[in-house]
Write an enzyme that holds these catalytic residues in place. Structure first.
Site, PDB file in Angstrom:
ATOM      1  CD  GLU A 116       2.863  -3.514  -3.905  1.00  0.00           C
ATOM      2  OE1 GLU A 116       1.754  -4.205  -3.926  1.00  0.00           O
ATOM      3  OE2 GLU A 116       2.932  -2.545  -3.338  1.00  0.00           O
ATOM      4  CE1 TYR A 121      -7.458  -2.721   0.825  1.00  0.00           C
ATOM      5  CE2 TYR A 121      -9.205  -3.929  -0.490  1.00  0.00           C
ATOM      6  CZ  TYR A 121      -8.368  -3.100  -0.337  1.00  0.00           C
ATOM      7  OH  TYR A 121      -7.707  -2.320  -1.337  1.00  0.00           O
ATOM      8  CE  LYS A 169      15.679   2.327   0.198  1.00  0.00           C
ATOM      9  NZ  LYS A 169      16.093   2.824  -1.115  1.00  0.00           N
ATOM     10  CE  LYS A 229     -12.398  -6.321  -4.932  1.00  0.00           C
ATOM     11  NZ  LYS A 229     -11.371  -5.554  -4.696  1.00  0.00           N
ATOM     12  CG  HIS A 268      -0.477  -3.172  -9.208  1.00  0.00           C
ATOM     13  ND1 HIS A 268      -0.303  -3.151  -7.642  1.00  0.00           N
ATOM     14  CD2 HIS A 268      -0.046  -4.798  -8.835  1.00  0.00           C
ATOM     15  CE1 HIS A 268       0.186  -4.234  -6.991  1.00  0.00           C
ATOM     16  NE2 HIS A 268       0.266  -4.992  -7.975  1.00  0.00           N
ATOM     17  CB  ALA A 326     -11.572  -3.103  -8.134  1.00  0.00           C
TER      18      ALA A 326
END
Ligand code: FAD
Length: 318
Positions: A19, A180, A306, A200, A95, A145
């Site tokens: 990502e 999560y 990075k 969802k 996203h 969501a």
């Protein structure tokens, strides 16, 4: 190609993905390319591009007063998705947030995604803004969501917010959602959060990407519980290497995740940031190898712009 199709085509082999975060307004895209280039040797089938929430900035009016303005400091998600897709011939996953967008604006974004040949979107609520105590949707926007997933799924069926006749370019988005392993910070329990995840999935989500975790047992437990609940779609683990001392404080604080004592101890023994970075890399390698051996479909890395540490990890894992 859809993320789920990439997973199917891999026939049980673990894929590499990551990502990225759009640069700050005014910065060039070159630094992003410089960080993506070294990761392309690991053949990511898709790259996620985050969307930043709006935030308040304070502008000095010159008379001792400050002007409060709402702005997005890292715009450009869709442009970056299009440019990476074109430059590297790789699928990109923008996203898409509830926060800060009306349903109408979301629909326009999805229409643009469809024109650009983007096959996947990650449907997220977004966090509360810094000076909000809890998440407040924009008027006319999606609350959770799950509502966004429903909107995307309706569009996939050719159902726009207002009736459109003679559709000859129906969207067919593959929809990712967040999960999560240590429960979402606002949720009263893991079980209750998993029920929300199931909603969802029932609304049309095709795969899950997890929040970062540093103890694989949290992921394995999460997947087991999700499967017991009837969630059968791929659950992709999200991995973030610790890179600086500050992470020990801010990651548990922001994401309400636990850091294993062994990791905290190893970081506390380090004399400088270079050593901390190395500890983070080694930890993430061990995590990744165990997850890969367990047959996870994809290892998804939070690069935070990075790539050197991600490159070092991937070179030992893939
Ligand atoms: P939801 O699934 O809507 O859940 C939010 C909370 O509400 C949870 O506690 C849930 O249990 C609860 N809930 C859900 N539905 C209901 C309901 N109907 N009634 C009551 N409670 C409910 N943030 C960004 O700003 N930009 C990004 O690009 C971004 N990318 C991310 C990528 C990943 C892989 C992950 C894991 C997170 C990302 N986030 C991003 C952060 C995310 O926006 C926050 O974690 C946010 O607080 C929750 O988003 P969600 O989509 O999980 O929300």
């Amino acid at each position: 190609m859809k993320v789920t199709q990439h997973i199917e085509n891999a026939k049980g082999n673990t894929l590499f993905s990551f990502e990225i975060i759009p640069p700050q307004k005014g910065k060039s895209i070159q630094e992003l390319y410089d960080n993506i280039d070294p990761l392309m040797e690991f053949n990511p089938p898709f790259i996620d591009v985050t969307t930043s929430r709006e935030e308040y900035i304070y502008i000095d009016k010159g008379n001792g007063l400050l002007d409060k303005k709402l702005t997005r400091m890292r715009p450009g998600t869709l442009g970056i998705c299009a440019s990476i897709k074109h430059k590297y011939n790789v699928d990109t996953v923008p996203h898409v947030l509830c926060g800060g967008f009306t349903k109408e604006e979301t629909e326009y974004l999805l229409v643009d995604c469809n024109y650009l040949g983007i096959d996947n979107v990650m449907a997220l609520r977004g966090d509360a803004m810094k000076d909000e105590q809890y998440f407040i949707p924009k008027a006319g926007g999606n609350d959770y969501a799950v509502d966004l997933v429903k909107q995307i799924n309706l569009l996939n069926q050719g159902k726009y917010l207002h009736e459109v006749m003679d559709i000859d370019n129906k969207a067919d988005f593959c929809i990712g959602v967040a999960g999560y392993p240590e429960k979402h910070l606002e949720s009263p329990s893991l079980q209750s959060d998993l029920k929300r995840l199931k909603e969802k999935v029932d609304a049309g989500a095709d795969y899950v990407v997890t929040q970062m975790f540093f103890d694989n047992s949290k992921y394995f437990n999460f997947v087991e519980k999700a499967r017991e609940m009837g969630i059968t779609i791929p659950i992709i683990p999200g991995i973030k290497p610790i890179a600086v001392q500050r992470h020990l404080q801010v990651l548990p604080q922001i994401f309400r995740i636990d850091l294993p004592e062994d990791l905290i101890h190893a970081v506390s023994q380090c004399k400088n940031n270079a050593e901390i970075k190395q500890v983070g890399i080694e930890w993430a390698i061990q995590q990744s190898l165990e997850l890969k051996a367990a047959g996870v479909p994809v290892l998804h890395y939070y690069s935070m712009g990075k790539s050197e540490n991600i490159r070092q990890i991937a070179s030992k894992v893939f």
